[in-house]
Design an enzyme around this catalytic site. Sequence first.
Site, PDB file in Angstrom:
ATOM      1  N   SER A   1       1.509  10.776 -15.230  1.00 46.43           N
ATOM      2  CA  SER A   1       1.991  11.815 -14.324  1.00 46.43           C
ATOM      3  C   SER A   1       3.249  11.449 -13.568  1.00 46.43           C
ATOM      4  CB  SER A   1       0.903  12.199 -13.325  1.00 46.43           C
ATOM      5  OG  SER A   1       0.604  11.087 -12.513  1.00 46.43           O
TER       6      SER A   1
ATOM      7  N   LYS B   1       1.531   9.663  -6.060  1.00 45.87           N
ATOM      8  CA  LYS B   1       2.403  10.796  -6.349  1.00 45.87           C
ATOM      9  C   LYS B   1       3.606  10.731  -5.422  1.00 45.87           C
ATOM     10  CE  LYS B   1      -0.574  12.971  -9.083  1.00 45.87           C
ATOM     11  NZ  LYS B   1      -0.567  12.470 -10.413  1.00 45.87           N
TER      12      LYS B   1
END
Lengths: 174, 163
Positions: A52, A96
């Site tokens: 990701s 993230k």
Amino acid sequence: MKKAITVLRNMGPFRFAIKEARETAFLVAKCFCVLHVTDNYLISPVITYGHSMLPTIDATSTIFLTERISTRFGKVAHGDIVVLRLPHNPRQTVAKRLVGLEGDRITYVSSRLSKKKKKKHMFLVPKGHVWVEGDNKYNSNDSRSFGPVPYGLIESKLFWRVSPLKDFGSFWNK
Amino acid sequence: MSFMNHIRTVAKEALDRTSIIAKFLCCLHFTSSYLCSPTHAYGPSMLPTLNIAGDVVLVEHLSPRIGKVGYGDLVLVRSPLNPNRNLTKRVVAMEGDTVTYFDPLNSDSSRNAVVPKGHVWIQGDNIYASRDSRHFGPVPYGLIKGKVFFRVWPPSSFGLLDN
């Protein structure tokens, strides 16, 4: 009575061994203490895996160092890569990038490739929350799917890369 | 020469004393973060369970770690609106439940909400003066810091807090 005295006399070296074991145990406990405080309040290592955050972070397992001081004092900014606990699974942490802080207006496109018409969404990040997104927009489970994340779930901020050794170095503001 | 020795003894004693204090703080910190810690809860949102002027309650930090937070528990939760504040509220619903709630300040009828996975629904006992999940939505389980189980102050209400 004589047996008891013999037993006590033979316990001499045994007592010394117990004393030394206790000293070693205390030393180990003190080292563990220091390690624990450093890990919880200063610097903590993490291992990341998954796609990701491509191309910033490789898909293979990578070791990073994260620091907890900036997140404790609220000194996070746009573009920081943070480690946070998932809102819908409190036992899992992910890394993230911070894309929006409270009060920001976020515009994002729905990430499904299968949909022919990509729908544009607009979102206002509420007070006390942040918006995180993975760099790999096509393969990232982030705020676009689970919504804004309360700031209290942010644990630490990535700042140093450890492995592989050729990439050892600062990871600030990547 | 004896002056240096004197300083050395004083320094050694200071180091010993400091290490004792450091060890004590270590133990205190460990107990406070992982076992049991006191907190001051004030405000009208938990009447009549907790007083408006403020109560000192004991919070145990083991239950959220092992997943033993359930219906009717008084919990200490980090506020989703302000991460520097802790709230004391009651868990009314767990993940997967449909909550029927009544917010007398905003509407006249009751409303429904579904609690998503990994979240809990918290409400203050005094629904007329409490900002809780009816206003900021369900709260992620990861924000629960501990379970309130004992009241220490005021002395007239010293004792266990039941559901």
